[in-house]
Motif scaffolding. Sequence first.
Motif, PDB file in Angstrom:
ATOM      1  N   LYS B 238     -21.965 -20.862  15.096  1.00  0.00           N
ATOM      2  CA  LYS B 238     -23.187 -21.632  14.866  1.00  0.00           C
ATOM      3  C   LYS B 238     -23.851 -21.776  16.213  1.00  0.00           C
ATOM      4  O   LYS B 238     -23.226 -22.173  17.188  1.00  0.00           O
ATOM      5  CB  LYS B 238     -22.863 -23.025  14.297  1.00  0.00           C
ATOM      6  N   TYR B 239     -25.118 -21.412  16.276  1.00  0.00           N
ATOM      7  CA  TYR B 239     -25.849 -21.574  17.530  1.00  0.00           C
ATOM      8  C   TYR B 239     -27.330 -21.708  17.235  1.00  0.00           C
ATOM      9  O   TYR B 239     -27.896 -20.887  16.520  1.00  0.00           O
ATOM     10  CB  TYR B 239     -25.601 -20.375  18.454  1.00  0.00           C
ATOM     11  N   THR B 240     -27.944 -22.753  17.734  1.00  0.00           N
ATOM     12  CA  THR B 240     -29.376 -22.930  17.486  1.00  0.00           C
ATOM     13  C   THR B 240     -30.108 -23.142  18.800  1.00  0.00           C
ATOM     14  O   THR B 240     -31.045 -23.915  18.885  1.00  0.00           O
ATOM     15  CB  THR B 240     -29.631 -24.134  16.551  1.00  0.00           C
ATOM     16  N   GLY B 241     -29.657 -22.455  19.840  1.00  0.00           N
ATOM     17  CA  GLY B 241     -30.265 -22.610  21.149  1.00  0.00           C
ATOM     18  C   GLY B 241     -29.607 -23.747  21.902  1.00  0.00           C
ATOM     19  O   GLY B 241     -28.884 -24.558  21.324  1.00  0.00           O
ATOM     20  N   GLY B 242     -29.823 -23.803  23.211  1.00  0.00           N
ATOM     21  CA  GLY B 242     -29.249 -24.868  24.013  1.00  0.00           C
ATOM     22  C   GLY B 242     -27.819 -24.604  24.424  1.00  0.00           C
ATOM     23  O   GLY B 242     -27.361 -23.459  24.425  1.00  0.00           O
ATOM     24  N   SER B 243     -27.097 -25.672  24.753  1.00  0.00           N
ATOM     25  CA  SER B 243     -25.780 -25.485  25.350  1.00  0.00           C
ATOM     26  C   SER B 243     -24.630 -25.726  24.369  1.00  0.00           C
ATOM     27  O   SER B 243     -23.471 -25.654  24.736  1.00  0.00           O
ATOM     28  CB  SER B 243     -25.637 -26.405  26.563  1.00  0.00           C
ATOM     29  N   ASN B 244     -24.958 -26.043  23.110  1.00  0.00           N
ATOM     30  CA  ASN B 244     -23.898 -26.258  22.127  1.00  0.00           C
ATOM     31  C   ASN B 244     -23.673 -25.016  21.294  1.00  0.00           C
ATOM     32  O   ASN B 244     -24.628 -24.409  20.796  1.00  0.00           O
ATOM     33  CB  ASN B 244     -24.271 -27.409  21.194  1.00  0.00           C
ATOM     34  N   VAL B 245     -22.410 -24.639  21.148  1.00  0.00           N
ATOM     35  CA  VAL B 245     -22.093 -23.474  20.324  1.00  0.00           C
ATOM     36  C   VAL B 245     -20.822 -23.766  19.527  1.00  0.00           C
ATOM     37  O   VAL B 245     -19.925 -24.461  20.013  1.00  0.00           O
ATOM     38  CB  VAL B 245     -21.945 -22.204  21.195  1.00  0.00           C
TER      39      VAL B 245
END
Lengths: 323, 464
Positions: B238-245
């Motif tokens: 899951k990745y929607t941009g930014g630093s969280n994955v």
Amino acid sequence: MSVTGTLRTVRGRALGATDAGRPLEPGRSHANWVHQRDRRGAWFVVPFVIAFILFTLVPVGYSIYTSLYNTRLIGGTVFSGFQNYTATFQAGDFWSGFIRVIIFGAIQIPIMLAIAFFFATMFDLGIAKWGGAFRTIFFIPFAVPAVVASVMWSFLLEPQFGPFTHFASVLGFQGTNFLGTNLIFPTLILIVIWEWTGYNMVILFTALKAVPREVIEAAVLDGASLAKVVLRVKLPLVRPAIVVLVFLNAIGALQLFTEPLILQAYAPQSISNNWTPTLYLYNTAIGGQQYNLAAAGAVIFGLVIVVLSLVSLISRRRRGEFA
Amino acid sequence: MQISKNPNHRRRRLGISGAAVGLASLGMMATAVSGAASASSTRANKAAHKTVARAANGCAKGAVPITFWAWVPGMNRLVKQYNTSQSKVCVTLDDVGAGNPEYVKLAEALKSGNGAPDVAEVEYDELPSFEVTHNVVNIAKYGANKYKKYFDPWAWKEVSQGSAVYAMPGDAGPMGFYYNTKLFAKYHLTIPHTWAQFAADAAKLHKENPKAYLTNFSATDLQWVLSLMSQDNAFPFKYTGGSNVTIDFTGKKQMAFANFWQKMLGAHELNGIPDVTAQAFGAMDRGVDLSWLSSAWGPSYFAPDAKQSVGDWRTSAMPQWKAGQHVAANWGGSSYPVFSTSKHPAQAAAFSEWLNGTSAAWKTEVTAPSSLFPTFKPELNSPAFANITVPVSGPSHPNAVFGEAGKNAAAVSWPPFMTEALTLSGTTFAGVLNGKESLPQAFKTFQGQLVKYAKQEGFTVHTN
């Protein structure tokens, strides 16, 4: 031998002159002459020094610089000190490749040198007809680029259509997969032997040719058999050449890269990304874009080779092979 | 060298089947030779340019220059078509390598700030890697959103974040179930509509003929495995941009997926060789593998190796986890972003929009040698497209099945480090092909490797 001899005499004379006269002082005519000569000579090495700085020192320096930083996808570039080095030292993936290439060299180099020496002796003794032509033919694999050689061997050994696979099944070895997990190691050894034997043979042949005729004549007059002449007289006399070849081939084995990289395309299940240390470095840099980590690995890898080179140099100097 | 740095990871649609690698390298030499020839002809073009208003590439005098990198064969036809259709923009095409070799060059050029193209072909799974480095332009400001309604929803989702659009979606690879009708009849097998039936058939066939397999499971093909996982609603990222994955190969759904396949792998009911290789195609052609879970671009890759089985292959929708559903998946395809270093982003975006969002362009793209499968609905729904036949599949119309799959495919969110994932996977999943490791074990190892990498790269990693 003769070159070193000359150098020794020159140095001896210079030293003698200094010893006999007063201590060296700047401004003395003799010292001036020495200095002038050095400076003029310096111009001759300038092209090399420039190339050396640009293409060796600067890249090495840049690698070391890069290895001390960390560029992350999130957070940008930060100074990380020796963090990349500790990570590399702890990376089992890196060291397992090292062990593999060491075993690779330990098997491949002796076999190849034995074959090379055998053929070099044959040509040296003049037993083989058309010696010159055969020497050229043996040398051809060396002139074939490693990429082309690897692709060619991949075709020959391909598990479905490869003629060698077909040949193996005719001989009763059905289902032989030269590129499978079990055979990939010997397969690569064979490919490298094929590529490099000719080169090693030519060097040994030249060394054998340089063995003074008188020594051989004396041995023959003393009643030495052919085998004795070859193994007891010629072999020890070309030992320096063999030592150099062992050393060069060992560095070559440590840097094994092109052949496994190409074969990986055909046998991804047999050749891992860290199969050799250089493959590990390449995949770390290109696949993961972890240039900093790869730079640290490259520096460590370079140091290992430097240490090996020094050990070899020192041992050869101790044996008095050169001054 | 496409031999792409890691050729095996980018086999699909890149023309790198096992034997093709060698041909490719021979081809490179030929290219090198013809490169010299084309250099001199470019000079000739320039000379001609001065006297004639439209040069050989169809460009008008004084047009804005746009550079374009792509590897799909036949793209030059599209570039010429565009250059002749208007007089304000002049597109120049460069093929700098398929997949990874192109991404490596792109990344370097973007890092150095010059030498990058205005537009390039970038696979869906690689696009986020360029988004995270802010190297792609949000083309919403150049009117991209007005094309949204023309595309398969999943494709649009994979190139956008909310109302921001980072590329125009191009082709796709909706997945289907290819099967050999003759051999299915011989072994009294019917099309498996559910995965449960698929597993039962695999066991039944293997019992009847231990030398034949229902299909091949190519564990080292990460993108393929991920596509199958997405169809099972077990996509691990899951990745929607930014630093969280989010990285989750070890969750309940993912482990269930792994165990489902491992049961068959462990019983040797499936073949285990790298897919999209001469070896795999040989196994299909000789009747060792009776079916192939592949994508719309599959037949064009299989065709050169298909000999005795030509005409025997039919296409059906993928088996379902719940009977009666129509869950589909996508495997492959490319998008066409505009890069931040472009001096003419408006013109570059206009070209990408024309290339991917007009029937005029698609009419050419679906034909050989490009043979792209559209995500552009007007083309998907055109009768001419639905009626295309391929020799491998006889008189049947595979595009009908794939068009349906394209509509039903679910969007996935790719992590911004797919190159690393693909590089790692070749080695990590090799043990599954060799039978030395189980798929769940490989998933666990892979999970550890990716989490470690993502953390090193500064991401905040979630594992479920």
